[in-house]
Design an enzyme around this catalytic site. Structure first.
Site, short mmCIF file in Angstrom:
data_model
loop_
_atom_site.label_atom_id
_atom_site.label_comp_id
_atom_site.label_asym_id
_atom_site.label_seq_id
_atom_site.Cartn_x
_atom_site.Cartn_y
_atom_site.Cartn_z
N LYS A 1 1.00 -1.14 0.13
CA LYS A 1 0.05 0.00 -0.18
C LYS A 1 0.71 1.30 -0.08
O LYS A 1 1.65 1.17 0.76
CB LYS A 1 -0.96 0.01 1.14
CG LYS A 1 -1.65 1.21 1.57
CD LYS A 1 -2.66 0.96 2.60
CE LYS A 1 -2.76 2.15 3.55
NZ LYS A 1 -3.97 1.91 4.42
C1 R5P Z 1 -2.93 4.59 8.82
O1 R5P Z 1 -1.85 4.56 9.02
C2 R5P Z 1 -3.79 3.37 8.45
O2 R5P Z 1 -3.03 2.40 8.09
C3 R5P Z 1 -5.03 3.83 7.30
O3 R5P Z 1 -5.35 2.41 6.79
C4 R5P Z 1 -4.40 4.66 6.14
O4 R5P Z 1 -3.58 5.73 6.28
C5 R5P Z 1 -5.45 4.37 5.23
O5 R5P Z 1 -6.41 5.40 5.35
P1 R5P Z 1 -6.78 6.80 4.70
O6 R5P Z 1 -7.38 6.55 3.62
O7 R5P Z 1 -7.36 7.31 5.84
O8 R5P Z 1 -5.29 7.29 4.66
#
Ligand code: R5P
Length: 294
Positions: free
Chosen positions: A203
């Site tokens: 990711k």
């Molecule tokens: C943050 O560290 C978390 O792992 C979230 O899953 C990630 O940031 C994704 O969420 P967002 O779309 O709110 O950035």
């Protein structure tokens, strides 16, 4: 009555039909074991080859984030529209009904809060518990260039080793320190390191310039995080450009659950990710669903 052995008339061997051997649909995943592929196939839709993961794990280091104060009230109604829920074991056990058919990506790294240095994480879940919870993947934060870069990479490789033993994929989450530059050069480095060291998918964040070089140089699927809340049309455009430039979907949190109408937003994101809908058309869909609701 048992079959009567030796009566070839009662059996059909299709001797003229060669058994098909199929390549797995996900990039770089063809040599994985059956269980690993089966789990990835529950996260990624085999028809579009993409996923809409709903990220709701923010509380593991920042407590009750806006929009996640009451997961039972705010998030459960969204779950049917996600392909996968990304969360912690605490939320999984306390809030998510075990009858759910959704695949689960379990956050397994942790140990710090927003009050301290965030890169100082450890593996915070035993592999046995991940198996017990029947998860489809484990997520580990990796801080390339961060203060605890090495430890975070080792956390990931440990998760990969444990996961490989039991057929559970590892999602490496590239986390960027506040003062670090977020550009394609950085994400090429971060995502490639994660893939080289065994993460089954990675990711990262979308960057407007040269994002296709990030997806091209990462040999396994990439999903993008949504990041901070931005206007709905901009978030849909980001998801659109990411998938058109090679991402295999989104792992989106705040831009869905902090939207004015989260259900309309997740449906619009799905249209972009799975149906290649343009951001403008998806935004129209968002508005029509939002208006219908009010
Ligand atoms: C943050 O560290 C978390 O792992 C979230 O899953 C990630 O940031 C994704 O969420 P967002 O779309 O709110 O950035």
């Amino acid at each position: 009555m048992p079959d009567t052995e030796g009566t070839s008339e009662a059996k059909q061997y299709y001797t003229s039909v060669p058994q098909k051997s199929q390549n797995y649909f996900l990039k770089g995943s063809n040599s994985l074991d059956w269980g690993m592929k089966n789990r990835l196939g529950r996260i990624f839709n085999p028809i579009s080859g993409r996923t809409v993961m709903l990220a709701i794990d923010h509380g593991y280091f920042q407590g009750p984030t806006t929009g996640l104060e009451r997961l039972d009230v705010n998030i459960l109604p969204l779950a049917p529209f996600a392909d996968t829920l990304m969360l912690t074991r605490g939320v999984l056990r306390s809030i998510i009904p075990p009858e759910t058919q959704k695949s689960i990506v379990l956050r397994v790294s942790g140990g710090t809060s927003i009050l301290k240095e965030l890169s100082n994480e450890s593996i915070a879940v035993d592999i046995e518990d991940a198996i017990r919870l029947n998860v489809s993947a484990m997520a580990v934060q990796v801080f390339i260039g961060g203060e605890h870069e090495r430890e975070s990479i080792i956390n990931m490789t440990k998760a990969v080793d444990m996961g490989t033993r039991y057929g559970i994929p590892t999602l490496a989450v590239t986390a960027v320190g506040k003062d670090m530059v977020r550009d394609a050069k950085y994400f090429r480095l971060a995502t490639r390191i994660c893939a080289e060291l065994g993460a089954q998918y990675v990711k990262t964040y979308y960057v407007p310039e040269d994002f296709e070089t990030v997806t091209a140089s990462c040999p396994v699927p990439i999903v993008i995080a949504g990041g901070k809340k931005i206007p709905e049309l901009d978030a849909l455009a980001m998801a659109y450009h990411a998938v058109q430039q090679g991402a295999a979907g989104v792992d989106m949190g705040r831009n869905i659950f902090q939207a004015e109408s989260p259900i309309a937003m997740i449906k619009a994101v799905r249209a972009v990710v799975h149906d290649n809908e343009s951001p403008e058309m998806a935004f129209e869909l968002y508005n029509s669903l939002r208006i219908k609701k009010s």
